[in-house]
Design an enzyme around this catalytic site. Structure first.
Site, mmCIF file in Angstrom:
data_model
loop_
_atom_site.group_PDB
_atom_site.id
_atom_site.type_symbol
_atom_site.label_atom_id
_atom_site.label_comp_id
_atom_site.label_asym_id
_atom_site.label_seq_id
_atom_site.Cartn_x
_atom_site.Cartn_y
_atom_site.Cartn_z
ATOM 1 N N LYS A 298 49.509 -43.549 3.059
ATOM 2 C CA LYS A 298 50.357 -43.473 1.864
ATOM 3 C C LYS A 298 51.745 -43.906 2.297
ATOM 4 C CE LYS A 298 53.101 -41.514 -0.398
ATOM 5 N NZ LYS A 298 54.400 -42.124 -0.795
ATOM 6 N N GLY B 115 59.141 -38.621 8.544
ATOM 7 C CA GLY B 115 60.081 -38.542 7.433
ATOM 8 C C GLY B 115 61.011 -37.358 7.616
ATOM 9 N N SER B 116 61.459 -36.790 6.509
ATOM 10 C CA SER B 116 62.475 -35.737 6.575
ATOM 11 C C SER B 116 61.842 -34.385 6.905
ATOM 12 C CB SER B 116 63.202 -35.646 5.241
ATOM 13 O OG SER B 116 62.298 -35.250 4.231
ATOM 14 N N THR C 46 60.376 -32.495 3.752
ATOM 15 C CA THR C 46 59.059 -32.993 3.339
ATOM 16 C C THR C 46 58.013 -32.634 4.390
ATOM 17 O OG1 THR C 46 60.079 -34.746 2.042
ATOM 18 C CG2 THR C 46 57.787 -35.067 2.674
ATOM 19 N N GLY C 47 58.411 -32.663 5.657
ATOM 20 C CA GLY C 47 57.487 -32.267 6.738
ATOM 21 C C GLY C 47 56.986 -30.845 6.552
ATOM 22 N N GLU D 162 56.855 -36.231 12.827
ATOM 23 C CA GLU D 162 58.002 -36.921 13.433
ATOM 24 C C GLU D 162 59.117 -36.846 12.397
ATOM 25 O OE1 GLU D 162 60.697 -38.912 13.915
ATOM 26 O OE2 GLU D 162 59.670 -40.854 14.039
ATOM 27 N N CYS E 263 65.081 -42.980 12.709
ATOM 28 C CA CYS E 263 64.899 -41.583 13.152
ATOM 29 C C CYS E 263 65.567 -41.360 14.495
ATOM 30 C CB CYS E 263 63.431 -41.218 13.192
ATOM 31 S SG CYS E 263 62.382 -42.470 13.897
ATOM 32 N N GLU F 80 71.341 -34.882 9.829
ATOM 33 C CA GLU F 80 70.966 -36.288 9.942
ATOM 34 C C GLU F 80 71.479 -37.028 8.706
ATOM 35 O OE1 GLU F 80 66.700 -37.353 9.539
ATOM 36 O OE2 GLU F 80 66.993 -38.598 11.313
#
Ligand code: NAI
Ligand code: MG
Length: 491
Positions: free
Chosen positions: A185, A238-239, A242-243, A260, A294, A393
């Site tokens: 996705k 991703g962020s 969301t992780g 990650e 990242c 970040e």
């Protein structure tokens, strides 16, 4: 300037998802506009897939894992699939670089660098597929014990928009090498290269259902995929927020995950460092991909005795940085979308209002379309280690400088965030190189160098909030498989 690029990718305007080897739209017929960040204009669409489409894709991947030709394919043949895909990507390299640049706004040379790294992933994992194996274990008399490395089954890969092609490659390469099937996705902001590579995988001979591509919004397609009981393992880049959501979804069925989640990566510059050598690397580490990386080197810690000199050298270079459209190939492109531009600008104004010292500011090219999502790079000096800018970040072209008095303080500052992804250490002192590299909490430490973009051979991943599990290199092959122990009794 931008018009020329339309023709390069003109064969497809309405891109489709790929399920079971077929190009297909969402069941609902809904689509998402594809925007070029360089001018903010729509130039294509992708399907807005939902639960039903995800169900189809997971079923296809399940069937391919259990019953199709892939299920019994020897490791070297899985490797050949990857190698052939790498060769097709090489053949279509210019098209893919242009597509990635247009979809993400990154300068075209970065698109080309991404293609080169992508090819390396398929080459590396194509070659590695038949070179990873289990152990035989000394055990009791009358027994033989051995381990097999078995695939998880159906792997879901949820990828971000900053390096879509490369991140897809590190997931697909390792997963296919170990015999998993996949549902990818990609991010709704940059799905086109993933779709194109999915099409090339069909051409490369990937059996139906081995590599499915589902486009759509995170909250719809992404959430449905990560919570799906038919998915055996989830890998995400991703962020952190969301992780967390994805880990909670995967936890519903107790599935394994690789996360990650970005960083606030420091570079430690000691007074004895080769500054001339360091300067371009320090700049590139934050400017590459507009800071939307990242592993961006977003904090520079400088020994106090050289702080002024290094700050003014960096400032002089920052003043000359120019942002512009992807095809103008300047120092950096635009941010990925309007929200990201606002987010980065809020960090900049917030830091300035909190009394942050702006040492230098780059510019936006005069010909850059006003409808594009540009942010001029900013260099902040003597940042408070507790400030928002020092801790969060930003994911944009914003660099913060800090000073330290000794090695102890440098390490404390380096480790003083919730993140731990990458670090750079600049010093000629060999003993210090080793000491500092060991004490900095980061998944990768570079000494007198910095960079994770290429280096497909190098294990990559985070400590602390930067995530867990490892991608790239041979380590990814362990994450993408599970050990089975078999014990024979023969006394
Ligand atoms: P995000 O982490 O939300 O998106 C990454 C991927 O996750 C996309 O494919 C998205 O569709 C998917 N996703 C979003 N919500 C989901 C959910 N509930 N369930 C399953 N999948 C979901 O990142 P976003 O919103 O695009 O960017 C926000 C910030 O995240 C950035 O400003 C940056 O700070 C950070 N980020 C970090 C990245 C990294 O490589 N470390 C990459 C992208 C974003
Ligand atoms: Mg786009």
């Amino acid at each position: 300037m931008l018009q020329n690029l339309t023709r390069i990718v003109a064969q497809d305007k309405n891109f489709l998802s790929i399920i079971n080897g077929r190009r297909i739209g969402a069941v609902t017929g809904k689509t998402i506009p594809v925007i070029c960040p360089s001018d903010g204009l729509e130039f294509a669409t992708i399907p807005a897939c939902g639960v039903e489409d995800v169900n189809h894709a997971v079923s296809a991947a399940r069937h391919a894992f259990d019953k199709g030709p892939f299920a019994r394919m020897p490791a070297f043949e899985r490797g050949r699939l990857l190698t052939r895909l790498g060769l097709l990507i090489e053949k279509h390299g210019d098209e893919l670089a242009a597509l990635e640049a247009r979809d993400t706004g990154k300068p075209i040379r970065q698109g080309k660098a991404d293609v080169a790294a992508t090819i390396r992933y398929y080459e590396f994992y194509g070659g590695a597929a038949d070179k990873i194996h289990g152990d035989t274990i000394p055990f009791l008399d009358g027994y033989t014990a051995l381990t097999l490395r078995e695939p998880h089954g159906v792997v879901a890969g949820i990828t971000p928009w900053n390096y879509p092609m490369q991140i897809m490659a590190r997931v697909v390469g390792a997963a296919i090498a170990m015999g998993n099937t996949l549902v990818i996705k990609p991010a709704e902001d940059a799905s086109l290269s993933t779709i194109r590579i999915g099409e090339l995988a069909i051409e490369a001979g990937f059996p139906d259902g081995v590599l499915n591509i589902i486009t759509g919004f995170g909250a719809e397609a992404g959430a449905a995929l990560s919570a799906h009981p038919g998915v055996d393992y989830v890998t995400f880049t991703g962020s952190p927020v969301t992780g967390t959501a994805i880990q909670q979804a995967a936890a519903t069925h107790n599935r394994g995950v690789t996360m990650e989640l970005g960083g606030k990566s420091p570079q430690l510059v000691f007074a004895d460092a080769d500054i001339e050598r360091a300067l371009p690397v320090l700049i590139n580490a934050i400017i590459q991909n507009g800071g939307q990386t990242c592993s961006a080197g977003s904090r520079i810690l400088i020994e106090r005795s050289i702080y002024r000199d290094v700050a003014s050298e960096l400032g002089a270079r920052f003043d000359n940085l120019v942002a512009g459209p992807h095809d103008a190939d300047l120092d950096l492109g635009p941010m990925i979308n309007a929200a990201q531009k606002r987010r980065v600008e809020n960090y900049i104004t917030g830091a300035a209002e909190a009394g942050g010292e702006v040492i230098a500011r780059g510019s936006i090219h005069v010909d850059a379309p006003l409808t594009g999502f540009y942010v001029a790079p900013v260099l902040f000096g003597t940042v408070d280690p507790a400030a928002v800018l020092a801790q969060e970040e930003v994911f944009g072209p914003v660099l913060s400088l800090f000073s330290f008095d000794d090695e102890e303080e440098a390490i404390r500052l380096a480790n003083g965030t919730e993140y731990g992804l990458v670090a750079g250490v600049w010093t000629k002192d060999g003993a210090r190189q080793h000491r500092v590299a060991k004490r900095v909490r980061a998944g990768q430490v570079y000494v007198n160098a910095y960079g994770a973009g290429g280096g497909v051979e190098l294990p990559f991943g985070g400590f602390k909030r930067s995530g867990h599990g490892r991608e790239k290199g041979f380590e990814a092959l362990y994450d993408m498989s599970a050990t089975k122990t078999i014990v024979f009794r023969h006394d």
